[in-house]
Design a protein around this motif. Sequence first.
Motif, short mmCIF file in Angstrom:
data_model
loop_
_atom_site.label_atom_id
_atom_site.label_comp_id
_atom_site.label_asym_id
_atom_site.label_seq_id
_atom_site.Cartn_x
_atom_site.Cartn_y
_atom_site.Cartn_z
N PRO A 55 0.80 -1.23 0.00
CA PRO A 55 0.00 0.00 0.00
C PRO A 55 0.83 1.27 0.00
O PRO A 55 0.30 2.35 -0.28
CB PRO A 55 -0.84 -0.13 1.28
CG PRO A 55 -0.11 -1.10 2.13
CD PRO A 55 0.55 -2.05 1.19
N THR A 60 0.53 4.44 11.69
CA THR A 60 1.54 4.06 10.71
C THR A 60 2.62 5.11 10.75
O THR A 60 2.34 6.31 10.68
CB THR A 60 0.93 3.97 9.30
OG1 THR A 60 -0.09 2.96 9.31
CG2 THR A 60 1.97 3.60 8.27
N SER A 111 -2.68 5.12 4.73
CA SER A 111 -3.62 4.56 5.71
C SER A 111 -5.07 4.68 5.24
O SER A 111 -5.81 3.69 5.22
CB SER A 111 -3.46 5.27 7.06
OG SER A 111 -2.27 4.89 7.68
N ARG A 148 -5.66 1.79 -0.70
CA ARG A 148 -4.41 1.52 0.04
C ARG A 148 -4.74 0.61 1.23
O ARG A 148 -5.42 -0.38 1.08
CB ARG A 148 -3.78 2.84 0.49
CG ARG A 148 -3.46 3.81 -0.64
CD ARG A 148 -2.27 3.34 -1.46
NE ARG A 148 -2.67 2.88 -2.77
CZ ARG A 148 -1.88 2.25 -3.63
NH1 ARG A 148 -0.64 1.98 -3.32
NH2 ARG A 148 -2.32 1.85 -4.80
N GLN A 149 -4.36 1.02 2.47
CA GLN A 149 -4.70 0.19 3.62
C GLN A 149 -6.18 0.23 3.94
O GLN A 149 -6.71 -0.67 4.59
CB GLN A 149 -3.89 0.65 4.85
CG GLN A 149 -2.40 0.33 4.74
CD GLN A 149 -1.60 0.81 5.93
OE1 GLN A 149 -2.01 1.73 6.65
NE2 GLN A 149 -0.45 0.21 6.14
#
Length: 552
Positions: free
Chosen positions: A152, A454, A465, A470-471
Amino acid sequence: MPNEKGRTLVFATRFRRTMLSSATVAVIATALTACGGGASDQPVGDPVSGGTLTFYDPVEYNAWKPTNSIWSNSQVSNNLAERLIWQDPKTGEYRPWLAESYQVSDDHLAYTFKLKPGVTFSDGTLLNAEVVKLNFDQHGFGNEKLGITQDPFWTDYAGTDVVDDQTVVVRLAKPNAGFIQILSNYRASSILGKSLLEKDLNGQSDLRNWVGTGPFVVESVNGTTGVTLKRRDDYNWAPDGSAHTGKAYLDRIVFKTVPEAGTRVGALQSGEAQIARNIAPYDEETVTAGGGKLLPISVQGETNDLTVRLDNPASPLQDKQVRLALQAATDRAAINEAVLSPNYPIPTSALVKGTPLRGDSSKYLNHDLAKATSLLDAAGWRPGADGIRVEDGKRLSIHLRVAPYYQVSQSVLEVLRSQWREAGVEIKITSPSLTEYEAQEQTADDWFLTQGQTSTAEPSVLRTSYGSDRQDVLEKSPADAQLDALLAAQSYEFDTAKRKAAIQAVEDRIFGEAYSIPLYDETQVFGLASNVQGFTTESTGRSWFYDTWISG
């Protein structure tokens, strides 16, 4: 040493000239303030080569896949694998490491790296352009056959071209103002040997298989509770700015997991261990009173927070008014005073103090109990017989799990429980093991808030994030399109002032929707025995033992 020192200076000059030719890096370098990594006090006396350092960590080791950022793992892996670029933990500047120079195209879509000659992996193979490409392709594209998912951190990766044995060109489909920092990140861009990259995810997750270029190699692994590293005697490519050249000073580093805080502190005092991570706030004075040294590292990136998770339609946190009420019911100053220490700054942003271009979101984070109760009243949650609010017969009760990654998690959540109770919100706290915690995170239907952060010394960590591609920490369906657009926009902005405004817009959206409830600025507190010299970390608080030695 003089010749090596002289060569290092030449590299530094070349590298700086290349950097200054790049608008991308100039912008980032201008924006950076002191980074979150740090070092112990100035070493006393002449360095001593040899000896074994024992490092106690409270968290057991987990799967060793290269992208695993769990705190305990990364204290070890950061000394095995290296990146093309080193981000100086004190200044935030980017320095040569496995690359001796790089250039960025005017459109910010192509990054050309010249590799440092003579670098070898621990299996004796040479670092070359092909290996760099294999590493970046696995991060940027993933490898379905090997079970490796796309990283990510790697946004809009278009591929890597091998120009010659020592030159690669990394291509992006869209500009990314944070890309150089990603290439210096320990979990996003460490360069590992071909023999490891050819293994599937299970093979890569076995530390005994790791092949890196770092100053230490794996000597032994003891399940999830111990690792021993030994020195590479042929190592000679430390990042520019290191205190010495050539091989590391320490013969060995013994890592052990010791969950009990008091045992870790006692080991420092007895000499059984030389460094202990995650010293509890109530033990900080004990360490210094016993002659040890305390090293708090402010870890740049996200604050340690409770992030809202919205994948369950039945969650009471689907109601924005409830989320805003929990934000208002949170008294961060009181948390700090009750169970933390001055080493844990009170958050005023989505990003830790010192993170470049962070916003100021203080206005969203004021404690206001009257506002909290008013919001909950308006949302239809009325106080029940025992004070806990009820709506349609359902109690406003939230299950929070102690995050096993953070020493202070339980004490912080216990204070929060009393604060939210005043607003009529019930918190039920449980303390699962690391294995149970990670299993419940995947399957529990009452997982409404996740404690975590993160760490990356670059504001684009928010895109990593929160980005729905992504995450995707919110797990919101449909995704928040406005937030996604703001996250992308800051990546494309290379003007410092405009990018700072773009980051503030991201924070305004996060806190305007109350997606995040910050608890404290993430900090790693190391306890050091008095004879530990030259200990430092990389830019996000991960141990870097290259310059460390033991006196006396």
